[in-house]
Motif scaffolding. Structure first.
Motif, PDB file in Angstrom:
ATOM      1  N   GLN A 122       0.822  -1.393  -0.131  1.00 35.81           N
ATOM      2  CA  GLN A 122       0.107  -0.184   0.075  1.00 35.81           C
ATOM      3  C   GLN A 122       0.877   1.186   0.074  1.00 35.81           C
ATOM      4  O   GLN A 122       0.421   2.436  -0.218  1.00 35.81           O
ATOM      5  N   LYS A 123       2.147   1.202   0.111  1.00 33.15           N
ATOM      6  CA  LYS A 123       3.100   2.219   0.461  1.00 33.15           C
ATOM      7  C   LYS A 123       3.082   3.287  -0.540  1.00 33.15           C
ATOM      8  O   LYS A 123       2.590   4.263  -0.662  1.00 33.15           O
ATOM      9  N   ASP A 124       3.309   3.102  -1.900  1.00 34.10           N
ATOM     10  CA  ASP A 124       3.504   3.669  -2.863  1.00 34.10           C
ATOM     11  C   ASP A 124       2.107   4.378  -3.535  1.00 34.10           C
ATOM     12  O   ASP A 124       1.739   5.602  -3.687  1.00 34.10           O
ATOM     13  N   GLY A 125       1.124   3.379  -3.416  1.00 32.56           N
ATOM     14  CA  GLY A 125      -0.405   3.847  -3.662  1.00 32.56           C
ATOM     15  C   GLY A 125      -0.820   5.108  -2.956  1.00 32.56           C
ATOM     16  O   GLY A 125      -1.599   5.833  -3.185  1.00 32.56           O
ATOM     17  N   LEU A 126      -0.721   4.477  -1.490  1.00 29.71           N
ATOM     18  CA  LEU A 126      -1.429   5.465  -0.637  1.00 29.71           C
ATOM     19  C   LEU A 126      -0.736   6.783  -0.662  1.00 29.71           C
ATOM     20  O   LEU A 126      -1.326   7.994  -0.720  1.00 29.71           O
ATOM     21  N   ASN A 127       0.503   6.921  -0.808  1.00 29.96           N
ATOM     22  CA  ASN A 127       1.283   8.027  -0.824  1.00 29.96           C
ATOM     23  C   ASN A 127       0.911   8.637  -2.177  1.00 29.96           C
ATOM     24  O   ASN A 127       0.922  10.192  -1.959  1.00 29.96           O
ATOM     25  N   LEU A 128       0.759   8.237  -3.239  1.00 26.46           N
ATOM     26  CA  LEU A 128       0.540   8.657  -4.495  1.00 26.46           C
ATOM     27  C   LEU A 128      -1.074   9.374  -4.511  1.00 26.46           C
ATOM     28  O   LEU A 128      -1.229  10.397  -4.981  1.00 26.46           O
ATOM     29  N   MET A 129      -1.998   8.625  -3.766  1.00 29.02           N
ATOM     30  CA  MET A 129      -3.309   9.199  -3.765  1.00 29.02           C
ATOM     31  C   MET A 129      -3.464  10.167  -2.687  1.00 29.02           C
ATOM     32  O   MET A 129      -4.389  10.824  -2.987  1.00 29.02           O
ATOM     33  N   THR A 130      -2.437  10.517  -1.918  1.00 26.49           N
ATOM     34  CA  THR A 130      -2.876  11.476  -0.980  1.00 26.49           C
ATOM     35  C   THR A 130      -1.663  12.547  -1.144  1.00 26.49           C
ATOM     36  O   THR A 130      -1.937  13.664  -1.521  1.00 26.49           O
ATOM     37  N   ASN A 131      -0.435  12.596  -0.448  1.00 24.94           N
ATOM     38  CA  ASN A 131       0.533  13.529  -0.420  1.00 24.94           C
ATOM     39  C   ASN A 131       0.914  14.109  -1.831  1.00 24.94           C
ATOM     40  O   ASN A 131       1.208  15.182  -1.978  1.00 24.94           O
ATOM     41  N   ASP A 132       1.314  12.852  -2.502  1.00 26.11           N
ATOM     42  CA  ASP A 132       1.934  13.373  -4.008  1.00 26.11           C
ATOM     43  C   ASP A 132       0.702  13.959  -4.697  1.00 26.11           C
ATOM     44  O   ASP A 132       1.166  14.860  -5.303  1.00 26.11           O
ATOM     45  N   LEU A 133      -0.593  13.539  -4.875  1.00 28.74           N
ATOM     46  CA  LEU A 133      -1.343  14.475  -5.824  1.00 28.74           C
ATOM     47  C   LEU A 133      -1.702  15.562  -4.936  1.00 28.74           C
ATOM     48  O   LEU A 133      -1.828  16.939  -5.689  1.00 28.74           O
ATOM     49  N   ILE A 155      17.563  20.899  -7.566  1.00 29.89           N
ATOM     50  CA  ILE A 155      16.407  20.800  -7.226  1.00 29.89           C
ATOM     51  C   ILE A 155      15.445  19.628  -7.199  1.00 29.89           C
ATOM     52  O   ILE A 155      14.920  18.933  -6.316  1.00 29.89           O
ATOM     53  N   GLN A 156      15.756  18.894  -8.512  1.00 28.58           N
ATOM     54  CA  GLN A 156      14.891  17.563  -8.725  1.00 28.58           C
ATOM     55  C   GLN A 156      15.575  16.523  -7.837  1.00 28.58           C
ATOM     56  O   GLN A 156      14.743  15.690  -7.408  1.00 28.58           O
ATOM     57  N   ASP A 157      16.800  16.563  -7.541  1.00 30.83           N
ATOM     58  CA  ASP A 157      17.489  15.523  -6.752  1.00 30.83           C
ATOM     59  C   ASP A 157      16.973  15.448  -5.330  1.00 30.83           C
ATOM     60  O   ASP A 157      16.450  14.535  -4.716  1.00 30.83           O
ATOM     61  N   LYS A 158      17.021  16.731  -4.655  1.00 30.27           N
ATOM     62  CA  LYS A 158      16.222  17.042  -3.702  1.00 30.27           C
ATOM     63  C   LYS A 158      14.911  16.702  -3.615  1.00 30.27           C
ATOM     64  O   LYS A 158      14.259  16.062  -2.331  1.00 30.27           O
ATOM     65  N   SER A 159      14.337  16.858  -4.268  1.00 30.75           N
ATOM     66  CA  SER A 159      12.723  16.612  -4.457  1.00 30.75           C
ATOM     67  C   SER A 159      12.467  15.021  -4.601  1.00 30.75           C
ATOM     68  O   SER A 159      11.740  14.533  -3.949  1.00 30.75           O
ATOM     69  N   ALA A 160      13.450  14.323  -5.296  1.00 25.94           N
ATOM     70  CA  ALA A 160      13.303  12.808  -5.208  1.00 25.94           C
ATOM     71  C   ALA A 160      13.634  12.278  -4.033  1.00 25.94           C
ATOM     72  O   ALA A 160      12.665  11.319  -3.530  1.00 25.94           O
ATOM     73  N   ILE A 161      14.468  12.972  -3.131  1.00 25.58           N
ATOM     74  CA  ILE A 161      14.758  12.353  -1.616  1.00 25.58           C
ATOM     75  C   ILE A 161      13.594  12.534  -0.960  1.00 25.58           C
ATOM     76  O   ILE A 161      13.526  11.610  -0.169  1.00 25.58           O
ATOM     77  N   TRP A 162      12.943  13.786  -0.846  1.00 27.72           N
ATOM     78  CA  TRP A 162      11.927  14.205  -0.178  1.00 27.72           C
ATOM     79  C   TRP A 162      10.825  13.277  -0.441  1.00 27.72           C
ATOM     80  O   TRP A 162      10.033  12.656   0.502  1.00 27.72           O
ATOM     81  N   GLU A 163      10.506  12.987  -1.838  1.00 30.42           N
ATOM     82  CA  GLU A 163       9.224  12.064  -2.093  1.00 30.42           C
ATOM     83  C   GLU A 163       9.466  10.557  -1.678  1.00 30.42           C
ATOM     84  O   GLU A 163       8.387   9.996  -1.134  1.00 30.42           O
ATOM     85  N   LYS A 164      10.557  10.305  -1.733  1.00 31.03           N
ATOM     86  CA  LYS A 164      10.762   8.896  -1.268  1.00 31.03           C
ATOM     87  C   LYS A 164      10.911   8.688   0.450  1.00 31.03           C
ATOM     88  O   LYS A 164      10.151   7.705   1.047  1.00 31.03           O
ATOM     89  N   GLN A 165      11.346   9.854   1.135  1.00 31.24           N
ATOM     90  CA  GLN A 165      11.259   9.702   2.725  1.00 31.24           C
ATOM     91  C   GLN A 165       9.729  10.187   2.973  1.00 31.24           C
ATOM     92  O   GLN A 165       9.076   9.559   4.071  1.00 31.24           O
ATOM     93  N   ASN A 166       8.954  10.891   2.325  1.00 33.20           N
ATOM     94  CA  ASN A 166       7.514  11.199   2.417  1.00 33.20           C
ATOM     95  C   ASN A 166       6.463   9.943   2.472  1.00 33.20           C
ATOM     96  O   ASN A 166       5.954   9.437   3.047  1.00 33.20           O
ATOM     97  N   TRP A 218       5.451  13.615 -10.710  1.00 35.62           N
ATOM     98  CA  TRP A 218       4.993  13.764 -11.860  1.00 35.62           C
ATOM     99  C   TRP A 218       5.365  12.349 -12.812  1.00 35.62           C
ATOM    100  O   TRP A 218       4.346  11.987 -13.475  1.00 35.62           O
ATOM    101  N   ASP A 219       6.363  12.119 -12.748  1.00 32.95           N
ATOM    102  CA  ASP A 219       6.745  10.990 -13.743  1.00 32.95           C
ATOM    103  C   ASP A 219       6.067   9.625 -13.160  1.00 32.95           C
ATOM    104  O   ASP A 219       5.502   8.872 -13.974  1.00 32.95           O
ATOM    105  N   LYS A 220       5.642   9.660 -11.891  1.00 32.91           N
ATOM    106  CA  LYS A 220       4.915   8.509 -11.580  1.00 32.91           C
ATOM    107  C   LYS A 220       3.401   8.619 -11.964  1.00 32.91           C
ATOM    108  O   LYS A 220       2.691   7.635 -12.441  1.00 32.91           O
ATOM    109  N   ILE A 221       2.953  10.044 -12.018  1.00 35.16           N
ATOM    110  CA  ILE A 221       1.567  10.123 -12.273  1.00 35.16           C
ATOM    111  C   ILE A 221       1.220   9.930 -13.690  1.00 35.16           C
ATOM    112  O   ILE A 221       0.365   9.709 -14.247  1.00 35.16           O
TER     113      ILE A 221
END
Length: 358
Positions: free
Chosen positions: A138-149, A206-217, A333-336
């Motif tokens: 559920q990890k990736d899907g839950l995060n994608l549907m809530t925080n990521d969107l 900026i994109q590298d820092k964003s990728a790290i934050w997205e993973k930790q989130n 956005w790459d995932k979406i």
């Protein structure tokens, strides 16, 4: 889109009405003309009421709060100010300002409407994609549907719509500047573009820092969900302390990653603004001063262009900052985009049987 054209029509009708009313008041006087406008508007509304449905007018007494019933008073004020504007500025300038005002209201309304429609479409596409993946995690899907969107809404969609308004403000300023001094305006515009080339050096960071934050989130979201879903088991085995410590650790890592991302964006934004001030104001101002001393432009033109320079600089610096925020959403956005491009009809994935669920 229909609302946008209705707003355009509204602005055009108000401009035409202003021209008509101004001509009427030249003969009748301000308040006689204003009263005639309100009276004819009342007559049209009365005819429409008789034809369209004859709703009970007594329901007006149920309107709360009562001051909302003062719309007609405001309408008289609008008629008065439009007539005054037409007299002072002339029909063309007054009509332009009125249309711009209505376009601004239309833009703000449409921005909220467009944001809502895009969010609904993205959520529909994303959940369709996630269900079709048949993933037990559920990890990736839950995060994608809530925080990521939510990040896509606040950092990508909103900023993309804001960029449209900034470009419009910049374009209007350029047109006004060109009318008064095309040479100095071109110098300002060229100097304003320079910060855009400089910021390209910071995109990857900026994109590298964003990728790290997205993973930790995503890790933190899953840890919090697991802790809440397993709360009874945690209490049964008296494991509250390690579970809470684990969630707190994930939260700290996520917040540290977010701080690093915000710090990077803030530092780059400050640098871009500083560079924009140097190249977009100081240098063009010095060039303008030289042109003024050489008699190529007047002092009034220089002062006006310098004042307009804020309308050159501010939209550009805002656009650069908004572009940096948009770029920070690239990993999300790459995932979406996978969900957007997913076509369930063309997939050959077989539906699971009940035997596979055991």
């Amino acid at each position: 889109m229909v609302g946008f054209f209705i707003a355009l029509l509204s602005g055009a009708l108000m401009s035409i009405q202003g021209v008509f009313n101004t001509e009427v008041t030249k003969t009748t006087g301000m308040w006689v003309g204003n009263a005639w406008v309100q009276l004819t508007a009342f007559a049209v509304c009365l005819i429409a009421w008789l034809i369209a449905g004859r709703d009970n007018p007594m329901v007006l007494m149920k309107v709360e709060p009562r001051y909302l019933l003062l719309g007609g008073v405001i309408g008289a004020g609008i008629t008065l100010t439009v007539i005054r504007a037409m007299n002072q500025l002339g029909p063309a300038k007054a009509a332009l300002l009125i249309v711009i005002m209505f376009l601004n209201f239309a833009y703000r309304y449409l921005r909220s409407d467009i944001t809502r429609d895009i969010n609904l479409k993205l959520k529909e596409k994303t959940i369709t994609y996630l269900i079709a993946q048949q993933n037990d995690s559920q990890k990736d899907g839950l995060n994608l549907m809530t925080n990521d969107l939510k990040q896509i809404e606040s950092l990508k969609i909103t900023n993309e719509l804001m960029i449209i308004s900034e470009i419009a403000a910049f374009t209007i300023s350029i047109l006004v500047g060109l009318i008064n001094s095309w040479l100095l305006t071109i110098i300002f515009v060229i100097a304003t573009i320079i910060p855009g080339f400089i910021q390209k050096f910071f995109i990857k960071d900026i994109q590298d820092k964003s990728a790290i934050w997205e993973k930790q989130n995503a890790e933190y979201t899953q840890a919090a969900v697991d802790a809440i879903n397993g709360s009874k088991t945690t209490m049964l085995y008296d494991a509250q302390i390690p579970v809470i410590s684990y969630v707190a650790k994930q939260a700290k890592q996520m917040e540290n990653a977010l701080r690093a991302l915000n710090y990077t964006q803030g530092a780059i934004s400050t640098l871009i603004i500083t560079i924009a001030d140097i190249f977009s104001f100081i240098i063009p101002f010095l060039v303008g001063a030289i042109l003024m001393f050489n008699g190529q432009i007047g002092a009034g033109t220089l002062v006006m262009i310098v004042q307009l320079s804020n309308d050159f600089i501010n939209p550009i610096t805002m656009i650069f900052d908004q572009l940096n925020q948009i770029r920070s959403t690239k990993p999300i956005w790459d995932k979406i985009q996978k969900a957007i491009n997913f076509n369930n009809k063309n997939e050959n994935t077989a539906n699971p049987s009940f035997n596979q669920l055991s």
